[in-house]
Design an enzyme around this catalytic site. Structure first.
Site, short mmCIF file in Angstrom:
data_model
loop_
_atom_site.label_atom_id
_atom_site.label_comp_id
_atom_site.label_asym_id
_atom_site.label_seq_id
_atom_site.Cartn_x
_atom_site.Cartn_y
_atom_site.Cartn_z
N GLU A 1 -1.69 -4.86 -3.27
CA GLU A 1 -1.33 -4.49 -2.66
C GLU A 1 0.51 -5.89 -2.25
OE1 GLU A 1 -3.15 -0.74 -1.03
OE2 GLU A 1 -3.90 -3.12 -0.26
N ASP B 1 0.96 -0.99 0.64
CA ASP B 1 0.47 0.33 -0.02
C ASP B 1 0.36 1.14 0.08
OD1 ASP B 1 -2.58 1.64 0.09
OD2 ASP B 1 -1.38 2.13 2.37
#
Length: 245
Positions: free
Chosen positions: A135, A63
């Site tokens: 992610e 992320d």
């Protein structure tokens, strides 16, 4: 004693992953990192593996790496845009619906290692699960090959969508709500996780959005980010309809 089914699933993953990386034009060194990146908690629980062997830590890292990569891309591509515009554009690119688009483009969801129950209930196509795996993969790629290779990956999988304006319909409700609040000269917006329940492989998160120190809406989701998006969507709808919270 090692479970034969687990061995079969892991071997299949490694073969499919090698094929996928070859298709994308990338090499890799540490297959264990990528196996973890695609290991959902339901898979870990089914085979009684280490509780931290799932992909959530790599998701956390990925992320941040995605935000940095996209920030640099936007910074270079739009030298005349102010910070607010860049922030809005970044939020649209890294939000869950966009990540699902990127992941589906290269069929990353087919690599995810799921528990039997999660597979049966459609986990492989669940947006929150797919975006989390995307992610986590980026986090693994960063650790294994470095930021330059992450950039090369983004040039192939992410940036073309941005340049072709294919994310125009994607809505990031947190950004949308923040902008509307700002236009109404209201105070600060924050989010708070108020409940986390359910088994590890099927968590349900509840978050509330706070405006001017008052909780104005709540939202639920399979991830904390999804619950915040739902809370923001609810708050935005309420603010728009009443024009007063």
């Amino acid at each position: 004693m090692t479970n034969p089914k687990k061995i079969e699933m892991v071997n299949d993953f490694q073969q499919q992953f090698a094929k996928k990386m070859n298709e994308l034009g990338f090499t890799y060194s540490n297959i264990d990192l990528y196996q973890q990146a695609f290991s959902h908690s339901s898979f870990i629980n089914d085979f009684n593996m280490d509780r931290l062997a799932h992909n959530e830590r790599l998701e956390f890292l990925g992320d941040a790496v995605l935000e940095l990569t996209v920030s640099r891309y936007l910074f270079d591509k739009h030298p005349d845009l102010p910070e607010g515009n860049l922030t809005k554009m970044r939020a649209t690119i890294v939000c869950e619906p966009s990540l699902v688009i990127f992941a589906n483009k290269i069929e990353l969801n087919q690599l995810i290692l799921l528990g039997k129950g999660e597979e049966k209930t459609g986990g492989r196509t669940r947006p929150s699960l797919v975006s989390d795996a995307f992610e986590a993969f980026v986090g693994a790629l960063y650790l294994d090959q470095g930021l330059d290779v992450v950039w090369q990956f983004a040039e192939k999988v992410i940036f073309p969508y941005v340049e072709d304006d294919e994310l125009v319909g994607v809505v990031d409700f947190k950004t949308q709500f923040q902008e509307y609040v700002h236009s109404q000269n209201r105070g600060d917006v924050t989010y708070r996780l108020i409940k986390e329940e359910g088994p590890a492989h099927h968590r349900l998160f509840t978050s509330e959005v706070i405006l001017e120190n008052e909780a104005v809406a709540t939202g639920q989701g399979k991830t904390k980010k999804e619950s915040e998006q739902k809370a923001a969507e609810s708050a935005y709808s309420k603010l728009k309809s009443n024009n007063n919270l």
